[in-house]
Structure formats: C-alpha cells, structure tokens
Scaffold this motif. Structure first.
Motif, PDB file in Angstrom:
ATOM      1  N   MET A   1       0.866  -1.040   0.191  1.00 20.66           N
ATOM      2  CA  MET A   1      -0.125  -0.112  -0.076  1.00 20.66           C
ATOM      3  C   MET A   1       0.807   1.158  -0.005  1.00 20.66           C
ATOM      4  SD  MET A   1      -2.969  -0.615   2.562  1.00 20.66           S
ATOM      5  CE  MET A   1      -2.172  -1.525   4.039  1.00 20.66           C
ATOM      6  N   LYS A   2       0.343   2.339  -0.474  1.00 19.39           N
ATOM      7  CA  LYS A   2       1.059   3.525  -0.594  1.00 19.39           C
ATOM      8  C   LYS A   2      -0.044   4.473  -0.244  1.00 19.39           C
ATOM      9  CE  LYS A   2       4.876   2.545  -3.380  1.00 19.39           C
ATOM     10  NZ  LYS A   2       5.952   2.995  -4.314  1.00 19.39           N
ATOM     11  N   ARG A   3       0.422   5.761   0.295  1.00 20.06           N
ATOM     12  CA  ARG A   3      -0.265   7.176   0.336  1.00 20.06           C
ATOM     13  C   ARG A   3       0.571   8.120  -0.243  1.00 20.06           C
ATOM     14  NH1 ARG A   3      -0.883   7.802   6.721  1.00 20.06           N
ATOM     15  NH2 ARG A   3      -1.718   5.645   7.584  1.00 20.06           N
ATOM     16  N   LEU A   4      -0.177   9.073  -0.806  1.00 15.97           N
ATOM     17  CA  LEU A   4       0.364  10.293  -1.411  1.00 15.97           C
ATOM     18  C   LEU A   4       1.193  11.028  -0.414  1.00 15.97           C
ATOM     19  CD1 LEU A   4      -2.525  11.805  -3.484  1.00 15.97           C
ATOM     20  CD2 LEU A   4      -0.399  10.705  -4.349  1.00 15.97           C
ATOM     21  N   PHE A   5       0.685  11.091   0.754  1.00 16.34           N
ATOM     22  CA  PHE A   5       1.568  11.733   2.018  1.00 16.34           C
ATOM     23  C   PHE A   5       1.459  11.259   3.201  1.00 16.34           C
ATOM     24  CE2 PHE A   5       0.227  15.052  -1.228  1.00 16.34           C
ATOM     25  CZ  PHE A   5       1.731  15.546  -1.668  1.00 16.34           C
ATOM     26  N   TYR A   6       2.596  11.074   3.912  1.00 20.09           N
ATOM     27  CA  TYR A   6       2.718  10.765   5.279  1.00 20.09           C
ATOM     28  C   TYR A   6       2.810  11.551   6.428  1.00 20.09           C
ATOM     29  CZ  TYR A   6       3.265   6.169   2.726  1.00 20.09           C
ATOM     30  OH  TYR A   6       2.840   5.173   2.108  1.00 20.09           O
ATOM     31  N   ILE A   7       1.534  12.390   6.815  1.00 20.37           N
ATOM     32  CA  ILE A   7       1.639  13.507   7.704  1.00 20.37           C
ATOM     33  C   ILE A   7       0.874  13.453   8.938  1.00 20.37           C
ATOM     34  CG2 ILE A   7       1.737  15.137   5.755  1.00 20.37           C
ATOM     35  CD1 ILE A   7      -0.961  15.553   5.958  1.00 20.37           C
ATOM     36  N   ASP A   8       0.768  12.159   9.229  1.00 19.97           N
ATOM     37  CA  ASP A   8      -0.323  11.821  10.411  1.00 19.97           C
ATOM     38  C   ASP A   8       0.811  11.500  11.536  1.00 19.97           C
ATOM     39  OD1 ASP A   8       0.424   9.475   9.183  1.00 19.97           O
ATOM     40  OD2 ASP A   8      -1.527   8.731   9.743  1.00 19.97           O
ATOM     41  N   TYR A   9       1.884  11.907  11.493  1.00 21.85           N
ATOM     42  CA  TYR A   9       2.930  11.479  12.688  1.00 21.85           C
ATOM     43  C   TYR A   9       3.070  12.349  13.811  1.00 21.85           C
ATOM     44  CZ  TYR A   9       6.152  14.355   9.795  1.00 21.85           C
ATOM     45  OH  TYR A   9       6.309  15.599   9.044  1.00 21.85           O
ATOM     46  N   PRO A  10       3.246  12.091  14.985  1.00 21.04           N
ATOM     47  CA  PRO A  10       3.072  13.131  15.960  1.00 21.04           C
ATOM     48  C   PRO A  10       4.564  14.000  15.747  1.00 21.04           C
ATOM     49  CG  PRO A  10       3.918  10.775  16.922  1.00 21.04           C
ATOM     50  CD  PRO A  10       3.669  10.941  15.597  1.00 21.04           C
ATOM     51  N   GLN A  11       4.288  15.484  16.122  1.00 20.90           N
ATOM     52  CA  GLN A  11       5.396  16.463  15.967  1.00 20.90           C
ATOM     53  C   GLN A  11       5.439  17.301  16.803  1.00 20.90           C
ATOM     54  OE1 GLN A  11       4.387  19.028  12.361  1.00 20.90           O
ATOM     55  NE2 GLN A  11       3.681  17.144  11.374  1.00 20.90           N
ATOM     56  N   GLU A  12       6.717  17.698  17.218  1.00 19.43           N
ATOM     57  CA  GLU A  12       7.158  18.568  18.005  1.00 19.43           C
ATOM     58  C   GLU A  12       7.707  19.919  17.584  1.00 19.43           C
ATOM     59  OE1 GLU A  12       9.429  15.861  20.456  1.00 19.43           O
ATOM     60  OE2 GLU A  12      11.236  16.267  19.537  1.00 19.43           O
ATOM     61  N   HIS A  13       7.746  20.788  18.210  1.00 25.01           N
ATOM     62  CA  HIS A  13       8.164  22.258  17.916  1.00 25.01           C
ATOM     63  C   HIS A  13       9.914  22.198  18.318  1.00 25.01           C
ATOM     64  CE1 HIS A  13       8.111  26.583  18.239  1.00 25.01           C
ATOM     65  NE2 HIS A  13       7.648  26.571  17.294  1.00 25.01           N
ATOM     66  N   PHE A  14      10.419  23.025  17.542  1.00 19.99           N
ATOM     67  CA  PHE A  14      11.881  23.401  17.752  1.00 19.99           C
ATOM     68  C   PHE A  14      11.798  24.429  18.673  1.00 19.99           C
ATOM     69  CE2 PHE A  14      13.124  20.985  14.032  1.00 19.99           C
ATOM     70  CZ  PHE A  14      14.463  20.652  14.336  1.00 19.99           C
ATOM     71  N   GLU A  15      12.392  24.201  19.953  1.00 13.13           N
ATOM     72  CA  GLU A  15      12.390  25.418  20.982  1.00 13.13           C
ATOM     73  C   GLU A  15      12.991  26.367  20.380  1.00 13.13           C
ATOM     74  OE1 GLU A  15      13.205  25.597  25.528  1.00 13.13           O
ATOM     75  OE2 GLU A  15      12.549  23.672  24.680  1.00 13.13           O
ATOM     76  N   GLY A  16      12.355  27.811  20.392  1.00 13.20           N
ATOM     77  CA  GLY A  16      13.009  29.001  19.925  1.00 13.20           C
ATOM     78  C   GLY A  16      12.726  29.353  18.460  1.00 13.20           C
ATOM     79  N   GLN A  17      12.209  28.338  17.912  1.00 14.62           N
ATOM     80  CA  GLN A  17      11.980  28.424  16.533  1.00 14.62           C
ATOM     81  C   GLN A  17      10.567  28.591  16.249  1.00 14.62           C
ATOM     82  OE1 GLN A  17      14.562  28.403  13.879  1.00 14.62           O
ATOM     83  NE2 GLN A  17      15.753  28.556  15.642  1.00 14.62           N
ATOM     84  N   ALA A  18      10.066  29.506  15.674  1.00  9.46           N
ATOM     85  CA  ALA A  18       8.456  30.110  15.327  1.00  9.46           C
ATOM     86  C   ALA A  18       7.831  28.797  14.350  1.00  9.46           C
ATOM     87  CB  ALA A  18       8.374  31.339  14.867  1.00  9.46           C
ATOM     88  N   HIS A  19       8.473  28.451  13.524  1.00 10.26           N
ATOM     89  CA  HIS A  19       7.787  27.587  12.185  1.00 10.26           C
ATOM     90  C   HIS A  19       8.658  26.424  12.001  1.00 10.26           C
ATOM     91  CE1 HIS A  19       5.029  30.899  11.889  1.00 10.26           C
ATOM     92  NE2 HIS A  19       6.186  31.711  11.717  1.00 10.26           N
ATOM     93  N   ARG A  20       9.458  25.918  12.812  1.00  8.28           N
ATOM     94  CA  ARG A  20      10.096  24.504  12.639  1.00  8.28           C
ATOM     95  C   ARG A  20       9.451  23.384  13.571  1.00  8.28           C
ATOM     96  NH1 ARG A  20      16.218  25.313  12.891  1.00  8.28           N
ATOM     97  NH2 ARG A  20      16.184  23.113  12.341  1.00  8.28           N
ATOM     98  N   TYR A  21       9.216  22.341  13.087  1.00 12.80           N
ATOM     99  CA  TYR A  21       8.966  21.224  13.530  1.00 12.80           C
ATOM    100  C   TYR A  21       9.587  20.035  13.298  1.00 12.80           C
ATOM    101  CZ  TYR A  21       4.671  24.016  14.780  1.00 12.80           C
ATOM    102  OH  TYR A  21       3.958  25.225  15.375  1.00 12.80           O
ATOM    103  N   ARG A  22       9.599  18.840  14.039  1.00 11.84           N
ATOM    104  CA  ARG A  22      10.241  17.619  13.651  1.00 11.84           C
ATOM    105  C   ARG A  22       9.010  16.539  14.148  1.00 11.84           C
ATOM    106  NH1 ARG A  22      15.060  18.600  18.014  1.00 11.84           N
ATOM    107  NH2 ARG A  22      13.640  18.579  19.968  1.00 11.84           N
ATOM    108  N   CYS A  23       9.510  15.138  13.758  1.00  8.81           N
ATOM    109  CA  CYS A  23       9.141  13.969  14.137  1.00  8.81           C
ATOM    110  C   CYS A  23       9.467  13.934  15.865  1.00  8.81           C
ATOM    111  CB  CYS A  23       9.298  12.885  13.248  1.00  8.81           C
ATOM    112  SG  CYS A  23       8.672  11.533  13.753  1.00  8.81           S
ATOM    113  N   ALA A  24       8.300  13.304  16.439  1.00  8.85           N
ATOM    114  CA  ALA A  24       8.448  13.193  17.737  1.00  8.85           C
ATOM    115  C   ALA A  24       9.437  11.930  18.080  1.00  8.85           C
ATOM    116  CB  ALA A  24       7.387  13.215  18.513  1.00  8.85           C
TER     117      ALA A  24
END
Length: 73
Positions: A1-24
C-alpha cells in the motif's frame, strides 16, 4: 500500500523557532520528511509501524534538487 503523503505522525516544535517542527520519534525535521515515509529514519517508530502494516517506502525516488531551483534551462 502507498499513500500520497504521510503527515499523521506526532510532531514537536523546535524550541526557540517559530515555524520549525520535527517528528517526535526520530527527530527529523518536517521539511526533510516532506510528507514521505522514507523521510523518517529507518528505526523511527512511526515508519516501522507503517511498514509493518503494509505501507511501502518509495526508495527509488530521486531527491529534489532544490539547490538548482533558480537555474534556467
């Protein structure tokens, strides 16, 4: 199986960065992941769970050549 996008993973915010996120789980930045399962590290809990559920990575895809985006053909 494939999906177009895999975006349902938990994310966390980069501390001190307004718009940067990463996989938890694997701590890869969302701009590196770019909605692709293979953007996560091979040992990432999210990636491993989806691969075990039957989802496939697109290993043969070439990486985007963003360094050449402003060049004229």
């Amino acid at each position: 199986m494939k999906r177009l996008f895999y975006i349902d993973y938990p994310q966390e915010h980069f501390e001190g960065q307004a718009h940067r996120y990463r996989c938890a789980y694997c701590k890869q930045e969302t701009t590196h992941i770019n909605g692709k399962l293979e953007g996560h590290l091979p040992g990432c809990e999210y990636r491993v769970a989806l691969e075990n559920a039957g989802f496939e990575c697109n290993q043969l895809a070439e990486p985007a050549h963003e360094d050449m985006a402003d060049e004229v053909d």
